[in-house]
Design an enzyme around this catalytic site. Structure first.
Site: not given
Ligand code: MN
Length: 492
Positions: A78-79
């Site tokens: 996600e990051d």
């Protein structure tokens, strides 16, 4: 990487991991370090510190190497620029599944209510597939709570409340009492600042006196047990954690003198027989409060908690609770499903499925076609409201939300019993079907062969399960009557 020593994670594990596990954890650690390189937390610390602490929490809860590795990697997809495919190539499907299951909740992207609930639903579905997702999410949440001071004030409260209302009850439902307490106490000052400060003060004023009565009992009990032939593993004590103390204080007019288990002595012995023998010794030394002798060994709580509890008059004005259990029960009380006692027996996932029937209820709930709002409402009322535990005449425990009626009970036992219910007996007495049940009631349902659900039952039921069955029956029945009314007999 210098600031982070992988050994800090490994030493949290009580049993020495195998070399292949050490390798996996190390590999995940370095991979995450590289992937998050240059990213910073709001606190100014490197982002990696967050995944490092998450993995450390997982090790502290004795999770397996795969889960600890996934803890390191939980924010990578996600990051960072790492793709799902790349992660799968490096670590395999299992770890990718775990990472994907830990969908980030409450990030800026998901602030809209519907999106938020939707991601919660996805998360719960993933959790129902593999409970280790929950462990990663909880370990992640715990570190976020412990660094909440760096977060914007309006977000602090939302995250703290969500932790208390959703995550802590989840930890509790899996019997991971220690993690539940840690989450609640980390969130408490942000969720309820005034109340938290008040509890701190009440406790501070009293703690010395409480510890004094504790010491007296401890010394005498220790001597008596030494003279016995029991195998005492450990005697220690715990102080009630602050959030649960506050909940009790609210029930008892904020008077700490009305709460008997602010501090409790814990005696750990070898066998179940020794638990009862210890209770006998305690009752020969001190007078117990009659209504407070509790046998959670013969009648475990639904989350698996087992112990004997008794509360005694110390003889000089004090009152002390004593809890007696075996090492295994202690492990389960603190670590629940994550306890290595369960681990060793079978795969943790399987154990979770067998032991926690509500996990499969989750799966059904996630599959139903109700709207997101309904979903959240049901989730809150069915799973997170306070529960009562009632008995069938055969002694089976049925777990229901508070406010449930005998009809809810009937449907919880079997849909046929619900549909054909005609009367009920609670603790041997005939009662009407709308009677609200209380914990430890013994409930018996009478059925009639031609009995049918009534639409007014919808008003006297609390569980989604019962309402669903009643609605389905009524709907089908209605269709039938339309059918009979309008279609000539020969076409039926
Ligand atoms: Mn995270």
């Amino acid at each position: 990487m210098d600031a982070y020593n992988i050994q800090d994670v490994l030493t949290e594990l009580k049993t020495m991991p195998q070399q292949k596990d050490v390798d996996l954890i190390t590999r995940a650690c370095y991979f995450a370090y590289k992937a998050h390189e240059g990213q910073k937390r709001r606190s100014g610390e490197p982002y990696f510190s967050h995944v490092f602490e998450t993995a450390k929490n997982l090790a502290r809860y004795e999770m397996d190497a795969t889960t600890i590795a996934a803890g390191f990697l939980h924010d990578v997809i996600e990051d960072t620029s790492v793709t799902e495919e790349a992660l799968e190539k490096e670590f395999g499907k299992e770890i990718v599944q775990l990472v994907k299951g830990v969908t980030k909740l409450g990030t800026v992207k998901y602030q809209g209510h519907v999106r938020h609930v939707e991601s919660l639903r996805k998360f719960l579905m993933a959790l129902a597939q593999d409970y280790r997702v929950l462990m990663i999410k909880l370990a992640d949440r715990l570190h976020n709570l412990r660094t909440l001071e760096h977060v914007r004030e309006d977000k602090q409260r939302r995250i703290a409340l969500e932790s208390i209302e959703v995550y802590a009850p989840l930890a509790d439902r899996f019997g991971i009492g220690k993690l539940k307490s840690e989450i609640e106490d980390a969130a408490f000052p942000y969720a309820y600042p005034k109340e938290s400060a008040e509890v701190e003060k009440i406790l501070a004023d009293r703690i010395d006196g409480l510890k004094k009565s504790l010491d007296d009992v401890y010394t005498e009990l220790n001597d008596a047990l030494k003279k016995s032939h029991l195998h005492v593993k450990k005697i220690d004590y715990r102080i009630k954690h602050k959030y649960s103390l506050w909940k009790k204080l609210k029930e008892r007019n904020m008077n700490i003198d009305n709460i008997y288990d602010v501090v409790a002595i814990r005696v750990i012995v070898e066998t179940v027989e020794e638990c009862y023998a210890t209770l006998g010794i305690i009752h020969s030394l001190w007078k117990p409060l009659p209504a407070r002798i509790k046998d959670f060994i013969a009648l475990p709580k639904l989350n698996g908690y087992q112990s004997l509890h008794t509360t005694i008059f110390t003889g000089n004005g004090g009152i002390v609770e004593i809890q007696i259990r075996t090492e295994e029960m202690h492990g389960r009380a603190e670590f629940g499903i994550a306890s290595h006692y369960i681990y060793k027996e079978k795969s943790a996932k399987k154990a979770a499925d067998e032991k926690f029937q509500w996990v499969s209820e989750f799966k059904n709930l996630g599959k139903s076609e109700t709207g997101t709002d309904d979903f959240l409402k049901h989730l809150k009322s069915d799973f997170f409201s306070d529960r009562i535990f009632v008995f069938t005449p055969a002694g089976d425990v049925i777990d229901l939300p508070e406010g449930s009626s005998t009809i809810d009970f009937a449907y919880a036992v079997h849909s046929d019993i619900g549909n054909k219910a005609s009367g009920a007996r609670v603790n041997g007495k005939f009662v009407s079907l709308d009677t609200i049940l209380h914990s430890s009631d013994i409930v018996e349902i009478e059925t009639r062969k031609d009995g049918t659900p009534k639409s007014k039952w919808l008003d006297i039921t609390k569980t989604t399960l019962a309402k669903k069955h009643i609605r389905t029956y009524i709907k089908e029945h209605e269709e039938e009557s339309i059918f009979t009314r309008f279609i000539p007999k020969k076409f039926r």
